[in-house]
Scaffold this active site. Sequence first.
Site, PDB file in Angstrom:
ATOM      1  N   ASN A   1       0.880  -1.173   0.000  1.00  0.00           N
ATOM      2  CA  ASN A   1       0.000   0.000   0.000  1.00  0.00           C
ATOM      3  C   ASN A   1       0.913   1.216   0.000  1.00  0.00           C
ATOM      4  O   ASN A   1       1.504   1.545   1.025  1.00  0.00           O
ATOM      5  CB  ASN A   1      -0.902  -0.030   1.244  1.00  0.00           C
ATOM      6  CG  ASN A   1      -1.747   1.226   1.364  1.00  0.00           C
ATOM      7  OD1 ASN A   1      -1.769   2.056   0.457  1.00  0.00           O
ATOM      8  ND2 ASN A   1      -2.441   1.353   2.495  1.00  0.00           N
ATOM      9  N   TRP A   2       1.008   1.853  -1.166  1.00  0.00           N
ATOM     10  CA  TRP A   2       1.935   2.983  -1.290  1.00  0.00           C
ATOM     11  C   TRP A   2       1.405   4.231  -0.595  1.00  0.00           C
ATOM     12  O   TRP A   2       2.149   5.208  -0.438  1.00  0.00           O
ATOM     13  CB  TRP A   2       2.190   3.290  -2.768  1.00  0.00           C
ATOM     14  CG  TRP A   2       3.029   2.269  -3.491  1.00  0.00           C
ATOM     15  CD1 TRP A   2       3.522   1.094  -2.978  1.00  0.00           C
ATOM     16  CD2 TRP A   2       3.469   2.324  -4.852  1.00  0.00           C
ATOM     17  NE1 TRP A   2       4.242   0.420  -3.938  1.00  0.00           N
ATOM     18  CE2 TRP A   2       4.227   1.150  -5.107  1.00  0.00           C
ATOM     19  CE3 TRP A   2       3.299   3.239  -5.889  1.00  0.00           C
ATOM     20  CZ2 TRP A   2       4.812   0.884  -6.344  1.00  0.00           C
ATOM     21  CZ3 TRP A   2       3.884   2.977  -7.129  1.00  0.00           C
ATOM     22  CH2 TRP A   2       4.633   1.810  -7.348  1.00  0.00           C
ATOM     23  N   LYS A   3       0.127   4.229  -0.240  1.00  0.00           N
ATOM     24  CA  LYS A   3      -0.503   5.410   0.377  1.00  0.00           C
ATOM     25  C   LYS A   3      -0.247   6.633  -0.515  1.00  0.00           C
ATOM     26  O   LYS A   3      -0.140   6.493  -1.729  1.00  0.00           O
ATOM     27  CB  LYS A   3      -0.016   5.588   1.815  1.00  0.00           C
ATOM     28  CG  LYS A   3      -0.185   4.287   2.626  1.00  0.00           C
ATOM     29  CD  LYS A   3      -0.007   4.433   4.094  1.00  0.00           C
ATOM     30  CE  LYS A   3      -0.210   3.070   4.774  1.00  0.00           C
ATOM     31  NZ  LYS A   3      -0.116   3.121   6.214  1.00  0.00           N
TER      32      LYS A   3
ATOM     33  N   HIS B   1      -9.621   1.135   5.012  1.00  0.00           N
ATOM     34  CA  HIS B   1      -8.313   1.303   5.669  1.00  0.00           C
ATOM     35  C   HIS B   1      -8.473   2.237   6.866  1.00  0.00           C
ATOM     36  O   HIS B   1      -9.243   3.196   6.821  1.00  0.00           O
ATOM     37  CB  HIS B   1      -7.288   1.861   4.674  1.00  0.00           C
ATOM     38  CG  HIS B   1      -5.900   1.804   5.218  1.00  0.00           C
ATOM     39  ND1 HIS B   1      -5.416   2.734   6.112  1.00  0.00           N
ATOM     40  CD2 HIS B   1      -4.905   0.908   5.031  1.00  0.00           C
ATOM     41  CE1 HIS B   1      -4.176   2.401   6.446  1.00  0.00           C
ATOM     42  NE2 HIS B   1      -3.844   1.306   5.803  1.00  0.00           N
TER      43      HIS B   1
ATOM     44  N   GLU C   1      -6.782   4.601   7.925  1.00  0.00           N
ATOM     45  CA  GLU C   1      -6.565   6.030   7.634  1.00  0.00           C
ATOM     46  C   GLU C   1      -7.807   6.641   6.994  1.00  0.00           C
ATOM     47  O   GLU C   1      -8.109   7.816   7.208  1.00  0.00           O
ATOM     48  CB  GLU C   1      -5.307   6.198   6.762  1.00  0.00           C
ATOM     49  CG  GLU C   1      -4.045   5.956   7.588  1.00  0.00           C
ATOM     50  CD  GLU C   1      -2.877   5.337   6.835  1.00  0.00           C
ATOM     51  OE1 GLU C   1      -2.867   5.382   5.589  1.00  0.00           O
ATOM     52  OE2 GLU C   1      -1.974   4.788   7.513  1.00  0.00           O
TER      53      GLU C   1
ATOM     54  N   GLU D   1      -5.324  -5.048  10.479  1.00  0.00           N
ATOM     55  CA  GLU D   1      -4.288  -4.038  10.678  1.00  0.00           C
ATOM     56  C   GLU D   1      -4.539  -3.320  11.998  1.00  0.00           C
ATOM     57  O   GLU D   1      -5.349  -2.392  12.058  1.00  0.00           O
ATOM     58  CB  GLU D   1      -4.317  -3.012   9.541  1.00  0.00           C
ATOM     59  CG  GLU D   1      -4.050  -3.585   8.173  1.00  0.00           C
ATOM     60  CD  GLU D   1      -3.515  -2.523   7.215  1.00  0.00           C
ATOM     61  OE1 GLU D   1      -2.365  -2.663   6.810  1.00  0.00           O
ATOM     62  OE2 GLU D   1      -4.229  -1.551   6.921  1.00  0.00           O
TER      63      GLU D   1
ATOM     64  N   GLY E   1       2.568   2.194  10.738  1.00  0.00           N
ATOM     65  CA  GLY E   1       3.500   3.301  10.595  1.00  0.00           C
ATOM     66  C   GLY E   1       4.222   3.672  11.878  1.00  0.00           C
ATOM     67  O   GLY E   1       4.875   4.711  11.954  1.00  0.00           O
TER      68      GLY E   1
ATOM     69  N   SER F   1       3.535  -2.233  10.227  1.00  0.00           N
ATOM     70  CA  SER F   1       4.984  -2.303  10.429  1.00  0.00           C
ATOM     71  C   SER F   1       5.579  -3.656  10.059  1.00  0.00           C
ATOM     72  O   SER F   1       6.538  -4.115  10.689  1.00  0.00           O
ATOM     73  CB  SER F   1       5.347  -1.922  11.875  1.00  0.00           C
ATOM     74  OG  SER F   1       4.966  -0.575  12.139  1.00  0.00           O
TER      75      SER F   1
ATOM     76  N   GLY G   1       2.863  -1.186   4.197  1.00  0.00           N
ATOM     77  CA  GLY G   1       2.937   0.235   3.885  1.00  0.00           C
ATOM     78  C   GLY G   1       4.366   0.645   3.600  1.00  0.00           C
ATOM     79  O   GLY G   1       4.887   0.449   2.500  1.00  0.00           O
ATOM     80  N   GLY G   2       5.035   1.217   4.611  1.00  0.00           N
ATOM     81  CA  GLY G   2       6.364   1.800   4.437  1.00  0.00           C
ATOM     82  C   GLY G   2       7.344   0.914   3.685  1.00  0.00           C
ATOM     83  O   GLY G   2       8.024   1.378   2.751  1.00  0.00           O
TER      84      GLY G   2
HETATM   85  P1  13P Z   1       3.055   0.269   7.611  1.00  0.00           P
HETATM   86  O1  13P Z   1       3.573  -0.994   6.999  1.00  0.00           O
HETATM   87  O2  13P Z   1       3.788   1.491   7.122  1.00  0.00           O
HETATM   88  O3  13P Z   1       2.950   0.186   9.093  1.00  0.00           O
HETATM   89  O4  13P Z   1       1.555   0.468   7.056  1.00  0.00           O
HETATM   90  C1  13P Z   1       0.667  -0.589   7.161  1.00  0.00           C
HETATM   91  C2  13P Z   1      -0.557  -0.226   6.407  1.00  0.00           C
HETATM   92  O5  13P Z   1      -1.303   0.645   6.786  1.00  0.00           O
HETATM   93  C3  13P Z   1      -0.824  -0.948   5.155  1.00  0.00           C
HETATM   94  O6  13P Z   1      -2.106  -0.688   4.682  1.00  0.00           O
END
Ligand code: 13P
Length: 248
Positions: free
Chosen positions: A9-11, A94, A96, A166, A172, A211, A232-233
């Site tokens: 997930n590149w956000k 998600h 967020e 999640e 994050g 994470s 994510g990251g």
């Molecule tokens: P991180 O891997 O950066 O913690 O993000 C997880 C996430 O929200 C994937 O959708």
Amino acid sequence: MRQSLIMGNWKMNGTRESAKSLCTAIMAGLNADDKNIVICVPAVYLADLQTLTSNSPLALGAQNVANQASGAYTGEISASMLKEFDCKYALVGHSERRTYYGDTDASIAERFCQAQAQGVIPVLCIGETLAEREAGETFNVVNTQLDAVIAKAGIAAFANAVIAYEPVWAIGTGKVATDEQAQEVHKAIREKLAGLDATIAENMQILYGGSMKADNAKGLLAMPDIDGGLIGGASLDAQSFLAIYRSI
Ligand code: 13P
């Protein structure tokens, strides 16, 4: 037997050029017979990445999908639009989106249904906050989030869906859930589904997100009810993302 699935997930990161080079670098690390690897990218980059990935095992996903089919919904992107760009998956709910943009259980259930109506596989994201975990509410929260979608879509719809657990406190933050903490919730999710349909529960891909990195992925992915990751990251670095994929 259910297959593992690794999704990035590149956000809201990158530029048009960096998106193309990240995508190219990921594809360079894949073999023709690789599968079940997906990147969920900013929607404005889908057209470029559709062209790049057209003959690749790397699949595309969106980070959200509208809760309506079409019409006066400024700023939204419909499932049929995503389908035009070969989006195989769309994240729905998600944390967020829930936290910053007011996505509710009800609208998330609608998004889930809209995606499916167009043949886009919804990836339903659920998970508790730190305060909810500390209050012993983890299972209640996850059940409520699941129930809202089951009530609208029906359990049969989950035959063509993915669930991502999640925990919000792990997203994050660098604070990954332990293998056992994650497994406990994944198992509870599968058991809940099994109470409604044993076959769907057995086949359901339940991903962990929060994470996940190359150095903790192996332990998490070895858990019996953890079928993959939503990353994510670490998905913003081709080698890290590929290392997670190779640790299946
Ligand atoms: P991180 O891997 O950066 O913690 O993000 C997880 C996430 O929200 C994937 O959708």
